[in-house]
Scaffold this motif. Structure first.
Motif, mmCIF file in Angstrom:
data_model
loop_
_atom_site.group_PDB
_atom_site.id
_atom_site.type_symbol
_atom_site.label_atom_id
_atom_site.label_comp_id
_atom_site.label_asym_id
_atom_site.label_seq_id
_atom_site.Cartn_x
_atom_site.Cartn_y
_atom_site.Cartn_z
ATOM 1 N N UNK A 54 0.804 -1.146 0.087
ATOM 2 C CA UNK A 54 0.094 0.029 0.066
ATOM 3 C C UNK A 54 0.977 1.127 -0.135
ATOM 4 N N UNK A 55 0.504 2.167 -0.958
ATOM 5 C CA UNK A 55 1.449 3.403 -1.004
ATOM 6 C C UNK A 55 0.292 4.615 -0.957
ATOM 7 N N UNK A 56 0.839 5.737 -0.579
ATOM 8 C CA UNK A 56 -0.233 6.938 -0.691
ATOM 9 C C UNK A 56 0.533 7.891 -1.523
ATOM 10 N N UNK A 57 -0.236 8.538 -2.380
ATOM 11 C CA UNK A 57 0.079 9.664 -3.243
ATOM 12 C C UNK A 57 -0.564 10.918 -2.823
ATOM 13 N N UNK A 58 0.009 11.886 -2.822
ATOM 14 C CA UNK A 58 -0.505 13.208 -2.926
ATOM 15 C C UNK A 58 -0.672 14.013 -4.071
ATOM 16 N N UNK A 59 -1.937 14.306 -4.463
ATOM 17 C CA UNK A 59 -2.204 15.263 -5.728
ATOM 18 C C UNK A 59 -1.519 16.517 -5.578
ATOM 19 N N UNK A 110 -5.089 13.229 -0.582
ATOM 20 C CA UNK A 110 -4.161 12.234 -0.214
ATOM 21 C C UNK A 110 -4.998 10.872 -1.030
ATOM 22 N N UNK A 111 -4.173 10.001 -1.701
ATOM 23 C CA UNK A 111 -4.809 8.823 -2.424
ATOM 24 C C UNK A 111 -4.170 7.685 -2.105
ATOM 25 N N UNK A 112 -4.728 6.501 -1.793
ATOM 26 C CA UNK A 112 -4.238 5.391 -1.445
ATOM 27 C C UNK A 112 -4.611 4.422 -2.526
ATOM 28 N N UNK A 113 -3.261 3.865 -2.854
ATOM 29 C CA UNK A 113 -3.177 2.909 -3.871
ATOM 30 C C UNK A 113 -2.548 1.453 -3.554
ATOM 31 N N UNK A 114 -2.754 0.412 -4.016
ATOM 32 C CA UNK A 114 -2.030 -0.887 -3.949
ATOM 33 C C UNK A 114 -1.255 -1.501 -5.024
ATOM 34 N N UNK A 115 -0.001 -1.536 -4.727
ATOM 35 C CA UNK A 115 1.017 -2.070 -5.787
ATOM 36 C C UNK A 115 0.792 -3.415 -6.241
ATOM 37 N N UNK A 116 0.338 -3.828 -7.580
ATOM 38 C CA UNK A 116 0.016 -5.125 -8.017
ATOM 39 C C UNK A 116 1.722 -5.418 -8.421
ATOM 40 N N UNK A 117 2.331 -4.865 -9.318
ATOM 41 C CA UNK A 117 3.487 -5.258 -9.799
ATOM 42 C C UNK A 117 4.363 -4.068 -10.159
ATOM 43 N N UNK A 118 5.718 -4.230 -10.104
ATOM 44 C CA UNK A 118 6.323 -3.234 -10.764
ATOM 45 C C UNK A 118 7.515 -3.665 -11.598
ATOM 46 N N UNK A 119 8.039 -2.771 -12.458
ATOM 47 C CA UNK A 119 9.030 -3.262 -13.535
ATOM 48 C C UNK A 119 9.832 -2.061 -13.882
ATOM 49 N N UNK A 120 10.902 -2.417 -14.635
ATOM 50 C CA UNK A 120 11.857 -1.282 -14.998
ATOM 51 C C UNK A 120 12.291 -1.491 -16.588
ATOM 52 N N UNK A 121 11.660 -0.488 -17.262
ATOM 53 C CA UNK A 121 11.819 -0.474 -18.793
ATOM 54 C C UNK A 121 12.562 0.661 -19.163
ATOM 55 N N UNK A 122 13.652 0.565 -20.083
ATOM 56 C CA UNK A 122 14.631 1.629 -20.535
ATOM 57 C C UNK A 122 14.854 2.579 -19.587
ATOM 58 N N UNK A 150 3.658 9.750 -12.484
ATOM 59 C CA UNK A 150 2.576 10.347 -13.192
ATOM 60 C C UNK A 150 2.124 9.124 -13.880
ATOM 61 N N UNK A 151 0.613 9.185 -14.047
ATOM 62 C CA UNK A 151 -0.261 8.448 -14.967
ATOM 63 C C UNK A 151 0.553 8.326 -16.429
#
Length: 89
Positions: free
Chosen positions: A4-9, A15-27, A63-64
């Motif tokens: 669970x991570x928190x973002x501030x717009x 404040x927005x809470x989101x759950x990280x499903x996966x992460x990856x690194x590309x370029x 950013x989205x």
């Protein structure tokens, strides 16, 4: 993963809470696949965020991903990483 991570717009200060499903690194860019729902069993909206912060910054800046080509490319990578999860665009 479901961290669970928190973002501030930056515009509204909300404040927005989101759950990280996966992460990856590309370029050399870090991407997160996140959702607002913690329950893995239900259908939920998912979003892809990219990390725009510099390594020396204390807090990450996300950013989205809105560019269609980038979104398709990264979502295909997440689909491969999460073979048992259906990702629709």
């Amino acid at each position: 993963m479901n961290e669970k991570i928190k973002f501030t717009d930056s515009i509204t200060g909300e404040e927005i809470e989101m759950f990280v499903i996966e992460q990856t690194r590309v370029n050399n860019m870090e991407y997160l696949l996140v959702t607002e729902s913690e329950d893995d069993g239900e259908e939920a909206e998912a979003y892809i965020l990219k990390d725009l912060s510099c390594p020396e910054e204390e807090e990450a800046v996300y950013e989205f991903v809105e560019d269609d080509a980038e979104l398709k490319y990264v979502s295909d990578i997440f689909a491969e990483l999460l073979e048992d999860t259906e990702i629709t665009r």
